[in-house]
Write a protein that holds these residues in place. Structure first.
Motif, PDB file in Angstrom:
ATOM      1  N   VAL A 135       0.857  -1.181   0.000  1.00 28.67           N
ATOM      2  CA  VAL A 135       0.000   0.000   0.000  1.00 28.67           C
ATOM      3  C   VAL A 135       0.893   1.231   0.000  1.00 28.67           C
ATOM      4  CG1 VAL A 135      -1.721   1.284   1.303  1.00 28.67           C
ATOM      5  CG2 VAL A 135      -1.844  -1.202   1.200  1.00 28.67           C
ATOM      6  N   ALA A 176      -1.764   6.288   0.237  1.00 28.08           N
ATOM      7  CA  ALA A 176      -3.024   5.555   0.147  1.00 28.08           C
ATOM      8  C   ALA A 176      -4.053   6.151   1.102  1.00 28.08           C
ATOM      9  CB  ALA A 176      -2.799   4.084   0.485  1.00 28.08           C
ATOM     10  N   THR A 208      -5.920   0.548  -0.916  1.00 27.29           N
ATOM     11  CA  THR A 208      -5.265   1.757  -1.422  1.00 27.29           C
ATOM     12  C   THR A 208      -6.275   2.856  -1.705  1.00 27.29           C
ATOM     13  OG1 THR A 208      -3.473   0.451  -2.400  1.00 27.29           O
ATOM     14  CG2 THR A 208      -3.814   2.676  -3.268  1.00 27.29           C
TER      15      THR A 208
END
Length: 298
Positions: free
Chosen positions: A50, A54, A85
């Motif tokens: 991620v 994000a 995300t």
């Protein structure tokens, strides 16, 4: 001796039995890191990490559609990271096995702190696609994950699915603080135009009953395909530049450079959208932010 990858998969499946337990998730991560070894690339276990920018919490007016590809060699940890995300309020998944969706939801909660409700629109029981015992194969089809509770869920199998059973599902849930009807579908495979034409007529008849609705899915058809006409008559694509006659203006959503995935909006205004490629499927993620307070025609 069981391979490390197989052991990680078994641990992944075991997480479903203890839903929402962060300690177990951490144990799985550590154990798999030991089994896989330090030489494995960082995304071999977790999929795409991620990114630092994000979204950290659910975006209340964001919806997403994603054909997660099945059968594909893709881990549910990575699928969950992709969803996390962008953290949409509502996610429509296609080609989804129930067991995979359960794992994705568990990882979203245990690894990313995102809690979702789930409803299934499965129309096929397929051991080859979804595993399970031959006499009790896994269920396959659509699923909707929503940060808010869902009600009035329906599951409809199309009278003719083409080469594989297909259908649509619908739920009522909150998007942008407003209750909306959300549909999720997967139409018949390519080169089955006549079958898809019958399917869109069935779907459009249900969508037309609602003044405001969001229709997500993999339609297996490009924007100017004649079989999509009943949907275009009711709703607009989230991309204001994408219309049936907008040659070249519609951003593609698949590895073979076709636009097959849509977020159709009926009576709802789009704000912004994004198509994001992913290593976990042959379809891109498509998400859009909407403003339910303002209407937009087809």
């Amino acid at each position: 001796m069981e391979t490390s990858d197989a052991t990680c998969i078994r641990m992944e499946e075991a997480m479903v039995l203890v839903r929402g337990t962060r300690l177990l998730a951490g144990a799985v991560v550590v154990a798999c890191m030991v089994l896989v070894g330090p030489s494995a690339p960082s995304d071999a276990l977790f999929g795409r990490s991620v990114p630092v920018d994000a979204v950290r919490d659910v975006v209340p007016n964001r919806v997403m559609t994603w054909n997660i590809c099945n059968p594909c060699e893709a881990g549910n940890v990575g699928r969950a990271a992709e969803i996390a995300t962008y953290a949409p309020q509502v996610i429509g998944l296609q080609e989804a096995c129930v067991r995979d969706v359960e794992m994705i939801r568990d990882y979203l909660k245990s690894l990313h702190g995102l809690e979702y409700h789930v409803e299934y629109g499965t129309v096929l029981r397929d051991w080859g696609r979804c595993g399970g015992a031959p006499w009790n194969p896994g269920a396959f089809g659509q699923a909707v994950l929503s940060a808010a509770p869902m009600k009035d869920a329906v599951k409809v199998e199309y009278p003719d699915g083409g080469s594989e059973d297909r259908g649509y599902m619908a739920v009522t849930t909150m998007v942008g603080g407003q209750p909306l009807r959300v549909f999720n579908t997967h139409l018949a495979q390519r080169r089955q135009e006549a079958v898809r034409a019958d399917q869109t007529r069935v779907l459009a008849a249900d969508v037309a009953r609602h003044d405001r609705a969001i229709v997500l899915g993999d339609f297996n058809a490009v924007p100017d395909a004649s079989e999509l006409a009943p949907i275009w008559a009711l709703a607009a694509d989230t991309d204001p530049e994408c219309r049936p006659l907008s040659v070249g203006a519609c951003k593609t959503t698949t590895d073979w450079q076709s636009k097959f995935d849509y977020v159709f909006l009926r009576g709802i205004a789009p704000l912004r959208h994004r198509v994001q490629s992913t290593p976990f499927s042959d379809h891109d993620l498509l998400h859009t932010d909407v403003d339910p307070a303002f209407s937009a025609g087809p």
